[in-house]
Design an enzyme around this catalytic site. Structure first.
Site, PDB file in Angstrom:
ATOM      1  N   ASN A  38       0.849  -1.203   0.000  1.00  0.00           N
ATOM      2  CA  ASN A  38       0.000   0.000   0.000  1.00  0.00           C
ATOM      3  C   ASN A  38       0.877   1.242   0.000  1.00  0.00           C
ATOM      4  O   ASN A  38       1.791   1.295  -0.838  1.00  0.00           O
ATOM      5  CB  ASN A  38      -1.139  -0.044   1.023  1.00  0.00           C
ATOM      6  CG  ASN A  38      -0.806  -0.261   2.471  1.00  0.00           C
ATOM      7  OD1 ASN A  38      -0.380  -1.324   2.860  1.00  0.00           O
ATOM      8  ND2 ASN A  38      -1.005   0.744   3.297  1.00  0.00           N
ATOM      9  N   ASP A  39       0.633   2.203   0.828  1.00  0.00           N
ATOM     10  CA  ASP A  39       1.186   3.568   0.682  1.00  0.00           C
ATOM     11  C   ASP A  39       2.662   3.683   0.276  1.00  0.00           C
ATOM     12  O   ASP A  39       3.504   2.953   0.799  1.00  0.00           O
ATOM     13  CB  ASP A  39       1.105   4.315   2.013  1.00  0.00           C
ATOM     14  CG  ASP A  39      -0.201   4.145   2.732  1.00  0.00           C
ATOM     15  OD1 ASP A  39      -1.122   3.573   2.160  1.00  0.00           O
ATOM     16  OD2 ASP A  39      -0.284   4.594   3.884  1.00  0.00           O
ATOM     17  N   GLN A  55       4.523   0.469   2.079  1.00  0.00           N
ATOM     18  CA  GLN A  55       3.856  -0.417   3.031  1.00  0.00           C
ATOM     19  C   GLN A  55       3.778  -1.794   2.392  1.00  0.00           C
ATOM     20  O   GLN A  55       3.255  -1.934   1.270  1.00  0.00           O
ATOM     21  CB  GLN A  55       2.466   0.136   3.358  1.00  0.00           C
ATOM     22  CG  GLN A  55       2.508   1.389   4.219  1.00  0.00           C
ATOM     23  CD  GLN A  55       2.906   1.057   5.636  1.00  0.00           C
ATOM     24  OE1 GLN A  55       2.107   0.566   6.413  1.00  0.00           O
ATOM     25  NE2 GLN A  55       4.165   1.301   5.987  1.00  0.00           N
ATOM     26  N   PHE A  98       4.186   1.323  10.166  1.00  0.00           N
ATOM     27  CA  PHE A  98       3.253   2.008   9.276  1.00  0.00           C
ATOM     28  C   PHE A  98       3.968   3.156   8.550  1.00  0.00           C
ATOM     29  O   PHE A  98       5.165   3.361   8.696  1.00  0.00           O
ATOM     30  CB  PHE A  98       2.046   2.512  10.070  1.00  0.00           C
ATOM     31  CG  PHE A  98       0.993   1.456  10.333  1.00  0.00           C
ATOM     32  CD1 PHE A  98       1.258   0.101  10.187  1.00  0.00           C
ATOM     33  CD2 PHE A  98      -0.289   1.818  10.738  1.00  0.00           C
ATOM     34  CE1 PHE A  98       0.279  -0.874  10.418  1.00  0.00           C
ATOM     35  CE2 PHE A  98      -1.274   0.865  10.982  1.00  0.00           C
ATOM     36  CZ  PHE A  98      -0.991  -0.476  10.826  1.00  0.00           C
ATOM     37  N   SER A  99       3.180   3.927   7.802  1.00  0.00           N
ATOM     38  CA  SER A  99       3.735   4.900   6.853  1.00  0.00           C
ATOM     39  C   SER A  99       4.591   5.986   7.492  1.00  0.00           C
ATOM     40  O   SER A  99       4.411   6.321   8.664  1.00  0.00           O
ATOM     41  CB  SER A  99       2.592   5.555   6.076  1.00  0.00           C
ATOM     42  OG  SER A  99       2.098   4.617   5.155  1.00  0.00           O
ATOM     43  N   ASP A 168       1.629   8.414  10.370  1.00  0.00           N
ATOM     44  CA  ASP A 168       2.081   8.867   9.057  1.00  0.00           C
ATOM     45  C   ASP A 168       2.889  10.167   9.119  1.00  0.00           C
ATOM     46  O   ASP A 168       2.539  11.170   8.479  1.00  0.00           O
ATOM     47  CB  ASP A 168       0.875   9.010   8.081  1.00  0.00           C
ATOM     48  CG  ASP A 168      -0.003   7.752   8.067  1.00  0.00           C
ATOM     49  OD1 ASP A 168       0.526   6.663   8.351  1.00  0.00           O
ATOM     50  OD2 ASP A 168      -1.207   7.867   7.768  1.00  0.00           O
ATOM     51  N   TRP A 306      -8.816   1.662  -0.716  1.00  0.00           N
ATOM     52  CA  TRP A 306      -9.185   0.623   0.257  1.00  0.00           C
ATOM     53  C   TRP A 306     -10.562   0.042  -0.041  1.00  0.00           C
ATOM     54  O   TRP A 306     -10.813  -1.123   0.234  1.00  0.00           O
ATOM     55  CB  TRP A 306      -9.162   1.188   1.681  1.00  0.00           C
ATOM     56  CG  TRP A 306      -7.781   1.437   2.192  1.00  0.00           C
ATOM     57  CD1 TRP A 306      -7.200   2.657   2.415  1.00  0.00           C
ATOM     58  CD2 TRP A 306      -6.791   0.453   2.557  1.00  0.00           C
ATOM     59  NE1 TRP A 306      -5.906   2.488   2.882  1.00  0.00           N
ATOM     60  CE2 TRP A 306      -5.644   1.152   2.983  1.00  0.00           C
ATOM     61  CE3 TRP A 306      -6.777  -0.941   2.564  1.00  0.00           C
ATOM     62  CZ2 TRP A 306      -4.477   0.497   3.414  1.00  0.00           C
ATOM     63  CZ3 TRP A 306      -5.614  -1.594   2.992  1.00  0.00           C
ATOM     64  CH2 TRP A 306      -4.485  -0.872   3.409  1.00  0.00           C
TER      65      TRP A 306
HETATM   66  C1  FRU Z   1      -3.176   4.557   4.676  1.00  0.00           C
HETATM   67  C2  FRU Z   1      -2.789   3.796   5.928  1.00  0.00           C
HETATM   68  C3  FRU Z   1      -1.897   4.659   6.799  1.00  0.00           C
HETATM   69  C4  FRU Z   1      -1.138   3.646   7.589  1.00  0.00           C
HETATM   70  C5  FRU Z   1      -0.955   2.531   6.598  1.00  0.00           C
HETATM   71  C6  FRU Z   1      -0.966   1.158   7.186  1.00  0.00           C
HETATM   72  O1  FRU Z   1      -3.417   3.786   3.551  1.00  0.00           O
HETATM   73  O2  FRU Z   1      -3.951   3.394   6.603  1.00  0.00           O
HETATM   74  O3  FRU Z   1      -2.594   5.608   7.562  1.00  0.00           O
HETATM   75  O4  FRU Z   1       0.079   4.160   8.050  1.00  0.00           O
HETATM   76  O5  FRU Z   1      -2.001   2.646   5.655  1.00  0.00           O
HETATM   77  O6  FRU Z   1      -0.572   0.189   6.267  1.00  0.00           O
END
Ligand code: FRU
Length: 495
Positions: A38-39, A55, A98-99, A168, A306
C-alpha cells in the site's frame, strides 16, 4: 544489526521475486517485490538516486504485518528492488511499521520516521492499535532503529487527541537546519487534525500546534499528510477516511484532499484558501511528494483505494497494489495541476498521429492500439454551433472487454467506466468528474501500463486513475461520437 524477522523477509522476497515474470507486472509503475503493497513511504532523493519505500506484506497478497519494502530509481519509472528496509521487530512496532517519510542528515545518513504500532488489549476483549512515531537511520540499504524509540507518543498529543489514530509522520528540513514534521491524528470531535512538531536535530521532537483541523468537513480521520510550498502558495495534501460525497468533487469512502493556502513561517499558521480532490478517478490514495534535485515537486500515490481492493486478478496473485505515475505538481489560481514526470517522454517510441479526423458513430484508426501507451487527443465539435452530445474513447478492448471514457459537453462531465474490464466484484467501477471545456474542446492524455489507466485532463487540470486487470490481449482502442467531433490523436508506445 538486522533482526531475524527482517532477515527472513529479505530471504523470502528474494526467492519469491524470481517466480514473477516481467510481463506479469506493469512496465513502469512500481509493484511490490512480492505480496502486498500500500502507501508510498520515505519518497526521497538520497545517494544520487530516488528512494521509494512502501507499506509491504511480503508473505501474502493481502494486507498484514507491515514492513517497509524498498526500491531505487534514477528516473522514477524504472525501479530496482533493494532489500526490505524495516520489519515489525521492535518493542514499539511489533505489530507494524506504518507509513512515514525520510530526510538526509547533515552527516550524510538517511533518516526514516515511521509509525510504530502495538496492539493493546481493550476492556471489551478486542484490540486497539497504539501508534507512536519512531526513527531508523541508515545508508540507503540497511537501517538501524533508534534506541530511544518512540520519539513521539501519547505525551506529545494535545488534549482529546487519540493515541490509536496518530500516524504517518512527514518530515522536512527548514533553511536554518532544524526539522519539522506533521502527523495525522484524530481529534476529540472524531475527525482528523494535522499536528506540527519541531526538532533541532531530527531526533528530539517537540509538539508545536495543530496545523490544520478537519472539524468534520472532509471525512473523518486524515491519513498520510504532506505539506510543501509551491508557486507562491502552500499545499497540504491528505487522504481522508469516511468521506461523504459532495457534488462531483468528493466521493464516498476513502478519498484524497488538497488544501491550498498561505503559511506564515513565523507564527507557523496555515490559512486555507481552497479545497479540491487530488485524483478524480477510482484508485488513488496516500500520496507523498519529493523535491527533485532540479527543483520539481513530484507526487506519487498508491494507485488503489481501500474500498475497491476486492477487484483483483485472483485471490492468491503473486503481487497486489501498485504506485501511480510520478506527477509533477504546480499551482495556478489556487488549483493543483499535475503532469506525468517529463522522464516519461524518454520512453516514447513509434509515434502514430492522425489529425482532423471526423468521428461520428464508431471509428477505429490505423496504428492506434496497445496497453502500454501514451496517447494525447483533442476533440472539438466538427461544425461550429453544432455541439455533439457525447464523445467516447474505448480502450483495453476486444469482443468481450472494454474500459471507456465518456464526455458529455452539455453537462461538462467526464466518466471513466471499467465495468466491462473483467471484474467479477460488485465494487465501484465508474466515476464521474466535472471537467472544463471551451466550446466543446477537450484535451485528454491517456497513459496505459498493462494494469492501469491514468487520464490527464486539459494539461493536468484534473487526473482520473483506475487499475485495470483486463487480459492483455484486449488491446483495441476505438472512438465514438453521438453527433460529430473533429479529433487529433497522437499515440506512442512506451518502451
Ligand atoms: C493509509 C494507511 C496509513 C497507515 C498505513 C498502514 O493507507 O492506513 O494511515 O500508516 O495505511 O498500512
Amino acid at each position: 544489526m538486522t533482526s531475524q524477522t527482517l532477515r527472513e523477509a529479505r530471504k523470502y522476497e528474494e526467492a519469491s521475486e524470481k517466480m514473477i515474470s516481467g510481463e506479469e507486472r506493469p512496465a513502469f509503475h512500481l509493484t511490490p517485490r512480492t505480496g502486498w503493497m500500500n502507501d508510498p513511504n520515505g519518497f526521497s532523493w538520497y545517494g544520487g538516486k530516488y528512494h521509494l519505500f512502501y507499506q509491504y506484506n511480503p508473505y501474502d497478497s493481502q494486507w498484514g504485518p507491515m514492513h517497509w519494502g524498498h526500491a531505487v530509481s534514477r528516473d522514477m519509472l524504472h525501479w530496482e528492488y533493494v532489500p526490505a528496509a524495516l520489519a515489525p521487530d521492535g518493542a514499539w512496532d511489533r505489530d507494524g511499521c506504518f507509513s512515514g517519510s525520510a530526510v538526509t542528515l547533515p552527516d550524510g545518513r538517511h533518516l526514516l520516521m515511521y509509525t510504530g504500532v502495538v496492539r493493546e488489549r481493550q476492556a471489551n476483549g478486542g484490540y486497539g492499535e497504539v501508534q507512536t512515531q519512531c526513527l531508523a537511520v541508515g545508508d540507503g540499504t540497511d537501517y538501524v532503529k533508534y534506541e530511544k524509540n518512540p520519539v513521539l507518543d501519547e505525551k506529545d498529543i494535545p488534549d482529546g487527541g487519540s493515541r490509536y489514530d496518530f500516524r504517518d509522520p512527514r518530515m522536512w528540513q527548514e533553511a536554518d537546519g532544524s526539522y519539522r514534521c506533521i502527523v495525522g491524528n484524530r481529534a476529540a470531535d472524531g475527525s482528523g487534525q494535522i499536528l506540527l512538531f519541531t526538532s533541532p536535530d531530527g531526533f528530539e521532537w517537540h509538539y508545536v500546534k495543530v496545523l490544520a483541523a478537519n472539524r468534520n468537513r472532509f471525512g473523518k480521520m486524515w491519513e498520510c499528510p504532506d505539506f510543501f510550498p509551491l508557486d507562491g502558495k502552500w499545499v497540504l495534501i491528505t487522504s481522508p477516511q469516511d468521506m461523504l460525497p459532495s457534488g462531483f468533487e468528493y466521493h464516498n469512502g476513502n478519498g484524497t484532499l488538497c488544501l491550498i493556502g498561505d503559511y506564515d513561517r513565523e507564527t507557523q499558521e496555515f490559512t486555507e484558501n481552497t479545497d479540491q480532490s487530488i485524483d478524480y478517478g477510482i484508485d488513488f490514495y496516500a500520496a507523498q511528494t519529493v523535491l527533485t534535485p532540479d527543483g520539481r515537486r513530484v507526487m506519487i500515490g498508491w494507485m488503489q483505494n481501500w474500498d475497491t481492493c476486492s477487484y483483483r486478478r485472483k485471490h492468491d496473485e503473486a503481487w497486489f497494489g501498485q504506485m501511480s505515475l510520478p506527477r509533477e505538481l504546480s499551482v495556478k489560481d489556487s488549483r493543483l495541476y499535475q503532469k506525468p514526470v517529463r522522464e516519461l517522454e524518454q520512453m516514447r517510441a513509434n509515434r502514430v498521429s492522425h489529425t482532423d479526423v471526423t468521428v461520428s458513430g464508431t471509428v477505429v484508426l490505423e496504428g492506434i492500439r496497445g496497453r502500454r501507451i501514451d496517447m494525447e487527443l483533442t476533440v472539438r465539435p466538427a461544425e461550429d454551433h453544432d455541439m455533439y452530445r457525447k464523445f467516447s474513447v474505448y480502450f483495453a478492448q476486444n469482443e468481450t472487454y472494454h474500459t471507456s471514457l465518456g464526455f458529455c459537453p452539455a453537462e461538462s462531465v467526464l466518466e471513466v467506466d471499467r465495468k466491462f474490464s473483467g471484474s467479477r466484484r460488485a465494487v465501484i467501477h465508474q466515476r464521474r468528474s466535472r471537467v472544463n471545456h471551451r466550446d466543446g474542446e477537450l484535451k485528454l492524455r491517456v497513459i496505459l501500463d498493462r494494469f492501469s489507466a491514468e487520464i490527464f485532463v486539459n494539461d493536468g487540470e484534473q487526473v482520473l486513475s483506475a487499475v485495470l486487470y483486463t487480459e492483455q490481449e484486449a488491446e483495441g482502442i476505438s472512438f465514438a461520437a453521438d453527433g460529430a467531433v473533429r479529433m487529433d490523436v497522437t499515440k506512442y508506445e512506451l518502451v
